[in-house]
Every structure is written in structure tokens, then in C-alpha cells.
Design a protein around this motif. Structure first.
Motif, PDB file in Angstrom:
ATOM      1  N   MET A   1       7.668  68.730 -25.837  1.00 56.93           N
ATOM      2  CA  MET A   1       7.383  67.425 -26.489  1.00 56.93           C
ATOM      3  C   MET A   1       8.161  66.424 -25.942  1.00 56.93           C
ATOM      4  SD  MET A   1       7.919  66.549 -30.418  1.00 56.93           S
ATOM      5  CE  MET A   1       6.946  67.947 -31.082  1.00 56.93           C
ATOM      6  N   SER A   2       7.554  65.224 -25.917  1.00 55.19           N
ATOM      7  CA  SER A   2       8.130  63.823 -25.296  1.00 55.19           C
ATOM      8  C   SER A   2       9.053  63.789 -26.342  1.00 55.19           C
ATOM      9  CB  SER A   2       7.002  62.895 -24.871  1.00 55.19           C
ATOM     10  OG  SER A   2       6.172  63.518 -24.158  1.00 55.19           O
ATOM     11  N   THR A   3      10.122  62.596 -26.001  1.00 52.81           N
ATOM     12  CA  THR A   3      10.700  62.081 -26.882  1.00 52.81           C
ATOM     13  C   THR A   3      10.283  61.238 -28.074  1.00 52.81           C
ATOM     14  OG1 THR A   3      12.547  62.105 -24.845  1.00 52.81           O
ATOM     15  CG2 THR A   3      13.049  60.754 -27.210  1.00 52.81           C
ATOM     16  N   MET A   4      10.765  61.567 -29.219  1.00 53.32           N
ATOM     17  CA  MET A   4       9.867  60.895 -30.474  1.00 53.32           C
ATOM     18  C   MET A   4      10.383  59.387 -30.408  1.00 53.32           C
ATOM     19  SD  MET A   4      10.375  61.487 -34.675  1.00 53.32           S
ATOM     20  CE  MET A   4       9.887  63.383 -34.310  1.00 53.32           C
ATOM     21  N   ASN A   5       9.227  58.566 -30.393  1.00 54.64           N
ATOM     22  CA  ASN A   5       9.490  57.108 -30.828  1.00 54.64           C
ATOM     23  C   ASN A   5       9.644  56.852 -32.240  1.00 54.64           C
ATOM     24  OD1 ASN A   5       8.875  54.446 -31.334  1.00 54.64           O
ATOM     25  ND2 ASN A   5       8.132  54.458 -29.012  1.00 54.64           N
ATOM     26  N   TYR A   6      10.929  56.262 -32.921  1.00 55.22           N
ATOM     27  CA  TYR A   6      11.086  56.270 -34.021  1.00 55.22           C
ATOM     28  C   TYR A   6      10.324  54.980 -34.450  1.00 55.22           C
ATOM     29  CZ  TYR A   6      14.149  60.039 -34.301  1.00 55.22           C
ATOM     30  OH  TYR A   6      14.826  61.493 -34.180  1.00 55.22           O
ATOM     31  N   LYS A   7       9.802  54.000 -33.832  1.00 55.78           N
ATOM     32  CA  LYS A   7       9.049  52.851 -34.220  1.00 55.78           C
ATOM     33  C   LYS A   7       7.732  53.319 -34.802  1.00 55.78           C
ATOM     34  CE  LYS A   7       9.545  48.963 -32.639  1.00 55.78           C
ATOM     35  NZ  LYS A   7       9.635  47.810 -31.577  1.00 55.78           N
ATOM     36  N   THR A  34      -3.317  47.481 -34.025  1.00 56.08           N
ATOM     37  CA  THR A  34      -2.254  47.886 -33.457  1.00 56.08           C
ATOM     38  C   THR A  34      -1.627  49.037 -34.249  1.00 56.08           C
ATOM     39  OG1 THR A  34      -1.663  45.446 -32.704  1.00 56.08           O
ATOM     40  CG2 THR A  34       0.232  46.955 -32.966  1.00 56.08           C
ATOM     41  N   ILE A  35      -1.553  49.077 -35.390  1.00 55.95           N
ATOM     42  CA  ILE A  35      -0.917  50.054 -35.966  1.00 55.95           C
ATOM     43  C   ILE A  35      -1.676  51.382 -35.940  1.00 55.95           C
ATOM     44  CG2 ILE A  35      -0.414  51.055 -38.469  1.00 55.95           C
ATOM     45  CD1 ILE A  35      -0.144  48.169 -39.327  1.00 55.95           C
ATOM     46  N   SER A  36      -2.912  51.316 -35.785  1.00 49.37           N
ATOM     47  CA  SER A  36      -3.932  52.417 -35.713  1.00 49.37           C
ATOM     48  C   SER A  36      -3.666  53.135 -34.168  1.00 49.37           C
ATOM     49  CB  SER A  36      -5.406  52.213 -35.895  1.00 49.37           C
ATOM     50  OG  SER A  36      -6.145  53.281 -35.468  1.00 49.37           O
ATOM     51  N   GLY A  37      -3.433  52.312 -33.118  1.00 50.88           N
ATOM     52  CA  GLY A  37      -3.392  52.644 -31.940  1.00 50.88           C
ATOM     53  C   GLY A  37      -2.080  53.154 -31.852  1.00 50.88           C
ATOM     54  N   GLN A  38      -0.818  52.970 -32.341  1.00 55.18           N
ATOM     55  CA  GLN A  38       0.505  53.332 -32.500  1.00 55.18           C
ATOM     56  C   GLN A  38       0.585  54.850 -32.977  1.00 55.18           C
ATOM     57  OE1 GLN A  38       3.096  51.617 -30.593  1.00 55.18           O
ATOM     58  NE2 GLN A  38       1.272  50.728 -30.090  1.00 55.18           N
ATOM     59  N   ILE A  39      -0.014  54.728 -34.257  1.00 55.05           N
ATOM     60  CA  ILE A  39      -0.260  56.235 -34.836  1.00 55.05           C
ATOM     61  C   ILE A  39      -0.798  57.171 -33.862  1.00 55.05           C
ATOM     62  CG2 ILE A  39      -1.108  57.535 -36.801  1.00 55.05           C
ATOM     63  CD1 ILE A  39      -0.374  55.049 -38.536  1.00 55.05           C
ATOM     64  N   SER A  40      -2.121  56.859 -33.281  1.00 59.25           N
ATOM     65  CA  SER A  40      -2.721  57.864 -32.397  1.00 59.25           C
ATOM     66  C   SER A  40      -1.869  58.281 -31.327  1.00 59.25           C
ATOM     67  CB  SER A  40      -3.860  56.962 -31.883  1.00 59.25           C
ATOM     68  OG  SER A  40      -4.807  56.808 -32.678  1.00 59.25           O
ATOM     69  N   LEU A  41      -0.989  57.220 -30.895  1.00 63.51           N
ATOM     70  CA  LEU A  41       0.055  57.720 -29.666  1.00 63.51           C
ATOM     71  C   LEU A  41       0.972  58.801 -30.122  1.00 63.51           C
ATOM     72  CD1 LEU A  41       0.602  54.337 -28.086  1.00 63.51           C
ATOM     73  CD2 LEU A  41      -0.508  56.465 -26.977  1.00 63.51           C
ATOM     74  N   PHE A  42       1.575  58.243 -31.540  1.00 59.90           N
ATOM     75  CA  PHE A  42       2.555  59.119 -32.257  1.00 59.90           C
ATOM     76  C   PHE A  42       1.874  60.929 -32.440  1.00 59.90           C
ATOM     77  CE2 PHE A  42       4.668  60.477 -36.351  1.00 59.90           C
ATOM     78  CZ  PHE A  42       5.861  60.752 -35.863  1.00 59.90           C
ATOM     79  N   ASP A  44      -0.423  62.059 -30.792  1.00 61.23           N
ATOM     80  CA  ASP A  44      -0.557  62.619 -29.317  1.00 61.23           C
ATOM     81  C   ASP A  44       0.655  63.327 -28.728  1.00 61.23           C
ATOM     82  OD1 ASP A  44      -3.042  61.783 -29.288  1.00 61.23           O
ATOM     83  OD2 ASP A  44      -2.668  60.250 -27.885  1.00 61.23           O
ATOM     84  N   VAL A  45       2.005  62.502 -28.956  1.00 62.23           N
ATOM     85  CA  VAL A  45       3.395  62.923 -28.792  1.00 62.23           C
ATOM     86  C   VAL A  45       3.633  64.439 -29.439  1.00 62.23           C
ATOM     87  CG1 VAL A  45       5.708  62.635 -28.775  1.00 62.23           C
ATOM     88  CG2 VAL A  45       4.475  60.630 -28.020  1.00 62.23           C
ATOM     89  N   LEU A  46       3.191  64.347 -30.987  1.00 56.63           N
ATOM     90  CA  LEU A  46       3.755  65.371 -31.651  1.00 56.63           C
ATOM     91  C   LEU A  46       2.656  66.653 -31.300  1.00 56.63           C
ATOM     92  CD1 LEU A  46       4.154  63.986 -35.175  1.00 56.63           C
ATOM     93  CD2 LEU A  46       5.826  64.395 -33.460  1.00 56.63           C
ATOM     94  N   GLY A  47       1.585  66.290 -30.978  1.00 52.51           N
ATOM     95  CA  GLY A  47       0.508  67.370 -30.661  1.00 52.51           C
ATOM     96  C   GLY A  47      -0.168  67.717 -31.876  1.00 52.51           C
ATOM     97  N   TYR A  48      -0.084  66.974 -33.139  1.00 53.33           N
ATOM     98  CA  TYR A  48      -0.722  67.277 -34.423  1.00 53.33           C
ATOM     99  C   TYR A  48      -1.439  65.965 -34.850  1.00 53.33           C
ATOM    100  CZ  TYR A  48       1.791  71.728 -34.624  1.00 53.33           C
ATOM    101  OH  TYR A  48       2.221  72.818 -34.457  1.00 53.33           O
ATOM    102  N   LYS A  49      -2.462  66.243 -35.670  1.00 53.40           N
ATOM    103  CA  LYS A  49      -3.232  65.084 -36.188  1.00 53.40           C
ATOM    104  C   LYS A  49      -2.623  65.053 -37.640  1.00 53.40           C
ATOM    105  CE  LYS A  49      -6.650  63.412 -33.416  1.00 53.40           C
ATOM    106  NZ  LYS A  49      -6.226  61.995 -33.229  1.00 53.40           N
TER     107      LYS A  49
END
Length: 299
Positions: A1-7, A34-42, A44-49
Motif C-alpha cells: 500500500m502507498s503512503t496514506m495521504n491525510y489530506k 476536486t473532492i470527488s477526484g481526491q476521494i477516488s485517488l484515496f 485507489d491507494v487503499l484498494g477499497y471503495k
């Protein structure tokens, strides 16, 4: 897992709390895209919807609820940190985080904690009240410095901790003047058939009271059981029944609830402990409590 982005975690948290991206965008002053895109990236990093889409609404799924639980703790601690830094009078305060088991009478809790407030250094006390098992869980992860309890740490609790006996005292029985006139003569035999307010099952003193009643061959009429000692005493102050409380705070009980002492015994004792993760007490506030407790409880 990539490093979590706390933002990204914060964006998720605000969306979950606000109930949707639209409201979150107003709070965060960002566009919904912007928010929708950032959550999608989040995600992807977690590997879960983290959300299920139901029409135009977003609902947390099981993974989202797990993440939300951790996010609540992370950002609540962050807010507490900001508060500590913002309101530190006269320099950096000594923080003392104490859990008080709900079976411990409020008057005893104050009696035990008062010496910590007399320390010469600036002190910020944070009190948490609750079930002993919940408080011990917080102690294990260092959210609390000590837990004040009316019994040692249960043997079946998988927490590394140490019991420090602060002291013990007998119990005193109280009633309103009207009840006292009827039941104080011939104590303790007068308790046979008397209306009595019993501590709840979590209170360590409860089985000791029951054994003492059996020894004295008296059977009070139990009209109520209370997990909360303050509520029990409030019922007693309203004349609903006789109740027992630690003798060390008898004067305070009489003054606060306007009741009368009808008798006392040293054959039923209440013990009070400081439970810590340290074998040797080192926190200045805990040391002050331990040093003063034995004398105050005996008195």
C-alpha cells in the motif's frame, strides 16, 4: 500500500460527516469535482471503495465505516491538540488524563483527585467516566494516565497494568430525617424490611453488602438498583430509600443531599485503586493522589 495521504483522508471524513460531496464542497471551499477526484485517488491507494452510490447519494459501505471510525479518532485527537496549544495559560500545562470507573462515587473521585489540583505547576485535568473495561482499553493505548476504580484490574482483561491500592474505608448508611426516625433505632437490625437502594452489579461493594446483611440476619427490601452512584444518592436524598456510601465522605453526603446518618460499619469496606501501565508511579499528579489518598480515606 502507498503512503496514506491525510489530506485525502480529511476530504473523505468531511464528505462522510456532511452526508455528500455537495455539502462537503461548501465546507472545504473546493469544487465537487476536486473532492470527488481526491476521494477516488484515496480509494485507489487503499484498494477499497468506501461509498456505495444510490442515485445521486453516497452511502458508506462496510470498508467506509471502518475508515470513518479511525478518521474520527485521528481528527478528534488533532482538534484536542490544537485546543491544548491554543489555551495553555502561563506556559505549557501538565496534562493529566484520568479515567474514573462509573462505580466510584463522585464524592470519592473528587476527594482522590483534589490533591492533584493543588500542585504548584499548571495542571490541565481531563476526566473520562465509563465502564472499567472501556477505560482500561484506553489506558492500554496511553489515552489515559491512570484509571480510578473500586476494584483491582480484572484478571480476564488482556491489558498490561498494575494495581495501586490508594486506601479503604468503611461504609455509612444514610436516610432522610423521616426515614431515619423510623429505622435508626436498633441499627443494623432495623434494616430488616427497610427500603434500600442497592448499588449496581458493577460495584465491588455490592457483594460485601449482601454478605454483611446475611451475617446480620437482616433482609432489606430492595426497591432499586443503580449503576450510577450519584443517581442512587439522588433517590436517597429524595426519600425513596436508605443507601450506603463510603464513610470517608459522610460529611459531604449529608451536606449535599440533606440526609441523616443512621449507622455505619467497618465490616463492609470500600477499596479504591489507581490502575496504571507503570509499575512505579511517576506522573506528578498520580504521585500526589497516592500520597494523600490513604490519609483522606481513613479520615
Amino acid at each position: 500500500m502507498s503512503t496514506m495521504n491525510y489530506k485525502h483522508l480529511h476530504y473523505f471524513w468531511v464528505v462522510a460527516k456532511a452526508g455528500g460531496i455537495g455539502r462537503a464542497s461548501e465546507r472545504l471551499h473546493l469544487t465537487p469535482q476536486t473532492i470527488s477526484g481526491q476521494i477516488s485517488l484515496f480509494e485507489d491507494v487503499l484498494g477499497y471503495k468506501l461509498f456505495n452510490r444510490i442515485g445521486r447519494r453516497l452511502e458508506l459501505n462496510d470498508a467506509g465505516r471502518v475508515v470513518l471510525g479511525y478518521a474520527d479518532e485521528i481528527f478528534t485527537l488533532g482538534e484536542e491538540l490544537q485546543e491544548v496549544l491554543r489555551f495553555r495559560p502561563g506556559g505549557w500545562p501538565l496534562q493529566f488524563r484520568v479515567g474514573v470507573a462509573d462505580a466510584v462515587p463522585k464524592a470519592i473521585a473528587y476527594l482522590l483527585l483534589e490533591p492533584a489540583m493543588e500542585l504548584p505547576e499548571s495542571l490541565r485535568i481531563v476526566c473520562r467516566e465509563g465502564k472499567l473495561t472501556n477505560l482500561l482499553a484506553d489506558l492500554a493505548v496511553h489515552r489515559l494516565d491512570i484509571v480510578i476504580a473500586d476494584s483491582p484490574m480484572p484478571a480476564n482483561i488482556d491489558v498490561r497494568g498494575y494495581n495501586h491500592l490508594l486506601g479503604e474505608c468503611g461504609v455509612t448508611f444514610f436516610a432522610t430525617d423521616e426515614l431515619a426516625k423510623e429505622y435508626e433505632k436498633g441499627f443494623p437490625k432495623s434494616l430488616d424490611g427497610a427500603p434500600f437502594l442497592m448499588p449496581g452489579e458493577d460495584a465491588a461493594v455490592r457483594p460485601r453488602l449482601i454478605r454483611w446483611f446475611e451475617k446480620e440476619k437482616v433482609r432489606p427490601r430492595i426497591i432499586g438498583e443503580f449503576d450510577d452512584g450519584a443517581l442512587l444518592q439522588a433517590f436517597g436524598g429524595a426519600g425513596k430509600g436508605i443507601f450506603a456510601a463510603p464513610s470517608a465522605v459522610a460529611d459531604q453526603i449529608i451536606k449535599q443531599y440533606g440526609v441523616t446518618e443512621i449507622g455505619r460499619t467497618s465490616l463492609v469496606t470500600e477499596q479504591f485503586y489507581a490502575i496504571s501501565v507503570e509499575r512505579q508511579l511517576t506522573h506528578p499528579a498520580v504521585v500526589a493522589i497516592s500520597s494523600a489518598a490513604r490519609e483522606s480515606l481513613i479520615r
